[in-house]
Structure formats: C-alpha cells, structure tokens
Design a protein around this motif. Sequence first.
Motif, PDB file in Angstrom:
ATOM      1  N   GLN A  55      12.529  -4.918  -2.649  1.00 47.71           N
ATOM      2  CA  GLN A  55      12.254  -5.140  -4.075  1.00 47.71           C
ATOM      3  C   GLN A  55      11.240  -6.262  -4.273  1.00 47.71           C
ATOM      4  O   GLN A  55      10.365  -6.174  -5.143  1.00 47.71           O
ATOM      5  N   GLU A  58       7.785  -4.941  -3.302  1.00 51.08           N
ATOM      6  CA  GLU A  58       7.285  -4.056  -4.355  1.00 51.08           C
ATOM      7  C   GLU A  58       6.859  -4.856  -5.589  1.00 51.08           C
ATOM      8  O   GLU A  58       5.858  -4.533  -6.230  1.00 51.08           O
ATOM      9  N   LYS A  63       3.353  -1.392  -1.300  1.00 54.48           N
ATOM     10  CA  LYS A  63       3.950  -0.060  -1.370  1.00 54.48           C
ATOM     11  C   LYS A  63       4.936   0.053  -0.218  1.00 54.48           C
ATOM     12  O   LYS A  63       4.590  -0.222   0.939  1.00 54.48           O
TER      13      LYS A  63
END
Length: 115
Positions: A55, A58, A63
């Motif tokens: 998380q 991201e 990616k």
Amino acid sequence: MSKFFIQGRKQLNGEIKIGGAKNAVLPILAATIMNGGENVLFDCPNLSDVHAMIQILEAIGCKVDFQNAVLTVDSSTLSSHEIPEHLVREMRSSIFLMGPMLARCGKIKISYPGG
C-alpha cells in the motif's frame, strides 16, 4: 529450531523448500524503489505487513502486482517523496523506506513508524 541428523554412508539428494520470510521481504521491498525499474520477488509471504508495504509503494506511485506468492514492483512510476502517515503508523518496518527514498529522491517526508 528443527534439525536433521543423518547417519550412514549413503549419498543424499533431494530438495527442501524454504519459505519466504517477512523480515527478509520488507527491506527488499523498500529497496525496489532505488532501481527505477521492474523488480520480481518470488515466494513472498501473504502477510499483513507485506500488504501494508505494498500500500505504501502504491501510494507513492509504484505499480505493484502480487499473485501466487510472486510480487512484482515497478518503481519507474514513483511520483512522490511523501509517505502517507496513516500507512506508516501501521508497521515499524516502514522505516526501511528512508534510505531508498533518500537515494532515489534526495528527500523524504515520513512520520514516526507504528506497529
């Protein structure tokens, strides 16, 4: 700790599968930021700390794809040096991001780690 005691004079052969370890994967995930390209990690454990690091990656623009214990991180799309506080507070290992972010971006904004 488990041990294997082998007695005898017969030749041994075979394979033993060693599972991935959270404490090894988390620093490696942080290090994927540095190369600015695609990184593939095999046999990654499916644990909450690993998902928390995903998380974070991201959130800063990487990616990430995680399927069947194979984790692919493309850090070429990194777009931020600011790590969201609510994600950092989820685990102590978020501190591993400091070095790679400083190396890649020259700066980082991060709160105190949680966990």
